[in-house]
Write a protein that holds these residues in place. Sequence first.
Motif, short mmCIF file in Angstrom:
data_model
loop_
_atom_site.label_atom_id
_atom_site.label_comp_id
_atom_site.label_asym_id
_atom_site.label_seq_id
_atom_site.Cartn_x
_atom_site.Cartn_y
_atom_site.Cartn_z
N UNK A 25 42.43 -52.53 6.62
CA UNK A 25 43.11 -52.68 5.33
C UNK A 25 44.37 -51.82 5.29
N UNK A 26 44.30 -50.67 5.91
CA UNK A 26 45.44 -49.76 5.95
C UNK A 26 46.45 -50.16 7.02
N UNK A 27 46.12 -51.26 7.75
CA UNK A 27 46.98 -51.78 8.81
C UNK A 27 47.25 -50.73 9.88
N UNK A 93 36.20 -66.15 -3.49
CA UNK A 93 37.61 -66.00 -3.84
C UNK A 93 38.31 -67.35 -3.78
N UNK A 94 39.19 -67.58 -4.73
CA UNK A 94 40.06 -68.75 -4.74
C UNK A 94 41.32 -68.36 -3.98
N UNK A 95 41.44 -68.79 -2.74
CA UNK A 95 42.56 -68.40 -1.88
C UNK A 95 43.88 -68.97 -2.36
N UNK A 96 43.85 -70.14 -2.96
CA UNK A 96 45.08 -70.74 -3.48
C UNK A 96 45.63 -69.89 -4.62
N UNK A 97 44.74 -69.46 -5.53
CA UNK A 97 45.18 -68.61 -6.64
C UNK A 97 45.71 -67.28 -6.11
N UNK A 98 45.01 -66.67 -5.16
CA UNK A 98 45.45 -65.39 -4.61
C UNK A 98 46.83 -65.49 -3.96
N UNK A 99 47.08 -66.60 -3.28
CA UNK A 99 48.34 -66.75 -2.55
C UNK A 99 49.54 -66.80 -3.49
N UNK A 100 49.33 -67.15 -4.77
CA UNK A 100 50.44 -67.26 -5.71
C UNK A 100 50.67 -66.03 -6.57
N UNK A 106 47.96 -57.96 -0.92
CA UNK A 106 47.12 -57.18 0.00
C UNK A 106 45.70 -57.76 0.06
N UNK A 107 45.17 -58.19 -1.08
CA UNK A 107 43.84 -58.80 -1.11
C UNK A 107 43.86 -60.13 -0.35
N UNK A 136 37.71 -54.39 -0.64
CA UNK A 136 38.73 -54.79 -1.61
C UNK A 136 38.82 -53.76 -2.73
N UNK A 137 37.66 -53.21 -3.14
CA UNK A 137 37.66 -52.14 -4.14
C UNK A 137 38.49 -50.96 -3.66
#
Length: 161
Positions: A25-27, A93-100, A106-107, A136-137
Amino acid sequence: MAGDDDSLSSFSVEVGQRLRAVRRLRKLSLDDVERESGGQWSASAIGAYERGFRNLSLPRLRELAEFYDVPMSVLLGESDDDDDSDRPSKVILDLVALSGIPEAEAVHRYARSIILERGDFNGRVLSIRRDDLRAICSLLHSTETQTLQQLRDWDALVETL
């Protein structure tokens, strides 16, 4: 006594999986951790912790949690919420919603890493595991309840019972 060794080993593997999730997550690569910690954490030691090959003492786990800037409870797999009544039995998770949603980038990036790891390319939704939710938290610096509410606010949470 062998059962105790098995449960310790299993616990080390679980903590290691959480360590790897937080590092990703911290890349950070393993070498990045060694470099950014000034050699306090060697790449080989972190890799061994992540694979569950080496056990971390509590003081060292606390130091690593501080280095990653996450609560130790995240690495231990403890819930930071006392009330489970608001938690859905399944988190999708709704990936389409997250992408917008720019704030959710980051999530969304983390969700894509889960998709790549699992080879699950349906594209629209992603069922996440308890450890994924904890990661994610930590990414959002919030409790499970707060994270779930944020996902609802973004219309990116599909709940099933």
